[in-house]
Design an enzyme around this catalytic site. Structure first.
Site, PDB file in Angstrom:
ATOM      1  N   ASP A  17       0.719  -1.163  -0.053  1.00 30.17           N
ATOM      2  CA  ASP A  17       0.060   0.252   0.152  1.00 30.17           C
ATOM      3  C   ASP A  17       0.927   1.304  -0.121  1.00 30.17           C
ATOM      4  O   ASP A  17       2.052   1.365   0.189  1.00 30.17           O
ATOM      5  CB  ASP A  17      -0.958  -0.017   1.245  1.00 30.17           C
ATOM      6  CG  ASP A  17      -1.930  -1.051   1.259  1.00 30.17           C
ATOM      7  OD1 ASP A  17      -2.197  -1.584   0.212  1.00 30.17           O
ATOM      8  OD2 ASP A  17      -2.347  -1.431   2.415  1.00 30.17           O
ATOM      9  N   TYR A  65       5.978 -10.046   6.877  1.00 25.79           N
ATOM     10  CA  TYR A  65       6.000  -8.512   7.055  1.00 25.79           C
ATOM     11  C   TYR A  65       6.374  -8.487   8.474  1.00 25.79           C
ATOM     12  O   TYR A  65       6.106  -9.286   9.330  1.00 25.79           O
ATOM     13  CB  TYR A  65       4.700  -7.994   6.738  1.00 25.79           C
ATOM     14  CG  TYR A  65       4.185  -7.961   5.687  1.00 25.79           C
ATOM     15  CD1 TYR A  65       4.335  -6.561   4.648  1.00 25.79           C
ATOM     16  CD2 TYR A  65       3.403  -8.798   4.715  1.00 25.79           C
ATOM     17  CE1 TYR A  65       3.822  -6.260   3.569  1.00 25.79           C
ATOM     18  CE2 TYR A  65       3.090  -8.337   3.389  1.00 25.79           C
ATOM     19  CZ  TYR A  65       3.185  -7.471   2.789  1.00 25.79           C
ATOM     20  OH  TYR A  65       2.960  -6.982   1.559  1.00 25.79           O
TER      21      TYR A  65
END
Length: 300
Positions: free
Chosen positions: A56, A125
């Site tokens: 994002d 992540y």
């Protein structure tokens, strides 16, 4: 061609190419078109990147993977006056032409059956937070979120443990059109990085001051899954932080996991603390089978 890369997401509107906006995909595809002398919109050589995981706006990647299909004669255009193989020439030219917030780690011929997105086994992540227990270093503001709060790490780990396994993360994610928010989380936990010197004590060399490792004391959330839905990691981090500061209870978090409904209280936390750290792939002879299997729509 398989492309391994890293980028500082602070200056990009995410990975995916968008008209009139600066994106990672847009910058790399533009460089490919320029180096290989292929006009935009060429139907024979679209030079369209396929990425392992779309990030994002504002999210970083220390190791991202994508692939691009290119014919051998077009690839040969990268050589020019260089006396090196085409792949080496392309790598060097890409490293020179791309802006400093993108780094090409390597470009290699992809094995048969390789698909950067669908062949991947898992993604890792990490979300980094500097809380009141941390020493806030302004140099790290671009990839660490500063929170002026005391966090209950034990409670946050209880929340994180609820996410492990195959679940519908509809309370913490947005599905792509025609897709689903069902994901298989392999591991998820919060840990504080120990405060330690940059160099071990046995190599002190007599100095009076021991330079600390730059990430000493940070609170980090590590999560590994087969794939992630849109905003999933940042929303899970946001939910854990709400539990950690005492604003929400563990029962509330359990209820959100049990009832996958997006209702406003589980929105994504700020993007700058999140980094895509690793993409794992199977052995070369299993790449095609993995890609075929993962294309099937998940169910519980």
């Amino acid at each position: 061609m398989r492309i391994d890369l890293a980028y500082d997401g602070g200056g990009f509107y995410g990975w995916a190419k968008q008209p009139a906006l600066r994106t990672v995909q847009g910058e790399i595809e533009s460089a490919l078109h320029r180096i290989l002398r292929v006009p935009d919109g060429d139907v024979d050589e679209p030079l369209r990147l396929v990425v392992a995981g779309r990030t994002d706006t504002g999210v970083h990647a220390s190791h991202q993977v994508c692939h691009v299909d290119v014919s051998e004669d077009v690839l040969a255009r990268a050589v020019g006056h260089m006396d090196v193989p085409p792949v080496v020439a392309l790598t060097r030219r890409m490293q020179r032409i791309l802006p400093p917030d993108i780094t090409i780690r390597s470009i290699t011929p992809a094995p048969d059956g390789f698909d950067a997105r669908f062949s991947a086994l898992e993604r890792t992540y990490v979300y980094r937070i500097a809380d009141r227990a941390s020493e806030v270093d302004p140099r790290m503001r671009g990839f660490v979120l500063h929170l002026d709060a005391d966090l209950d790490v034990a409670a946050m780990n209880e929340a994180a443990a609820m996410t492990i396994g195959l679940h519908d993360f509809g309370s913490f994610a947005t599905p792509n059109p025609g897709g689903t928010t069902i994901r298989d989380v392999k591991t998820a936990y919060w840990r504080r990085i120990p405060s330690r010197p940059l160099i071990g004590n046995d190599e002190a060399m007599g100095e009076r001051y021991r330079t600390p490792a730059v990430e000493s004391g940070l609170l980090c959330f590590t999560i590994v899954a087969d794939a992630f839905a849109r905003n999933m990691v940042r929303s899970l981090v946001g939910g854990c932080v709400q539990v950690g500061i005492g604003k929400r209870s563990l029962d509330w978090f359990a209820g959100k996991m049990a009832t996958p409904l997006r209702e406003g209280s589980t929105g994504p936390i700020a993007p700058q603390g999140l980094t895509l750290e690793h993409i794992a792939y199977p052995a070369d002879d299993q790449l095609a089978a993995r890609a075929e299997a993962i294309r099937a729509k998940r169910t519980l």
